[in-house]
Scaffold this motif. Structure first.
Motif, short mmCIF file in Angstrom:
data_model
loop_
_atom_site.label_atom_id
_atom_site.label_comp_id
_atom_site.label_asym_id
_atom_site.label_seq_id
_atom_site.Cartn_x
_atom_site.Cartn_y
_atom_site.Cartn_z
N MET A 1 89.49 -37.86 36.28
CA MET A 1 88.08 -37.92 35.94
C MET A 1 87.20 -37.81 37.18
SD MET A 1 86.22 -38.17 33.31
CE MET A 1 84.58 -38.56 32.79
N TRP A 2 87.68 -38.42 38.28
CA TRP A 2 86.88 -38.36 39.49
C TRP A 2 86.83 -36.94 40.03
CZ3 TRP A 2 88.92 -36.71 44.10
CH2 TRP A 2 90.31 -36.65 44.18
N LYS A 3 87.86 -36.14 39.77
CA LYS A 3 87.86 -34.75 40.22
C LYS A 3 86.77 -33.95 39.52
CE LYS A 3 92.79 -34.64 41.20
NZ LYS A 3 94.08 -34.04 40.85
N ALA A 5 83.91 -35.19 38.43
CA ALA A 5 82.64 -35.61 39.02
C ALA A 5 82.43 -34.96 40.39
CB ALA A 5 82.60 -37.13 39.14
N VAL A 6 83.46 -34.91 41.20
CA VAL A 6 83.35 -34.29 42.52
C VAL A 6 83.08 -32.79 42.37
CG1 VAL A 6 84.64 -33.71 44.62
CG2 VAL A 6 84.75 -36.02 43.69
#
Length: 45
Positions: A1-3, A5-6
């Motif tokens: 999920m953080w990928k 956002a990034v």
């Protein structure tokens, strides 16, 4: 999920950079009436 956002942050930064380098970009929407660009009205005559 953080990928995700990034990736979105990188894409947004790239899009803003490209828009700032683009020069005369009008983001104000459709033009109607006198404030329309002179080139558009000259082409219609």
């Amino acid at each position: 999920m953080w990928k995700l956002a990034v990736g979105f942050v990188i894409f947004a930064a790239l899009a803003l950079w490209m828009l700032s380098k683009g020069g005369d970009i009008d983001m104000s929407g459709e033009k109607h009436g006198i404030e329309a660009s002179p080139a558009a009205s000259a082409a219609s005559h």
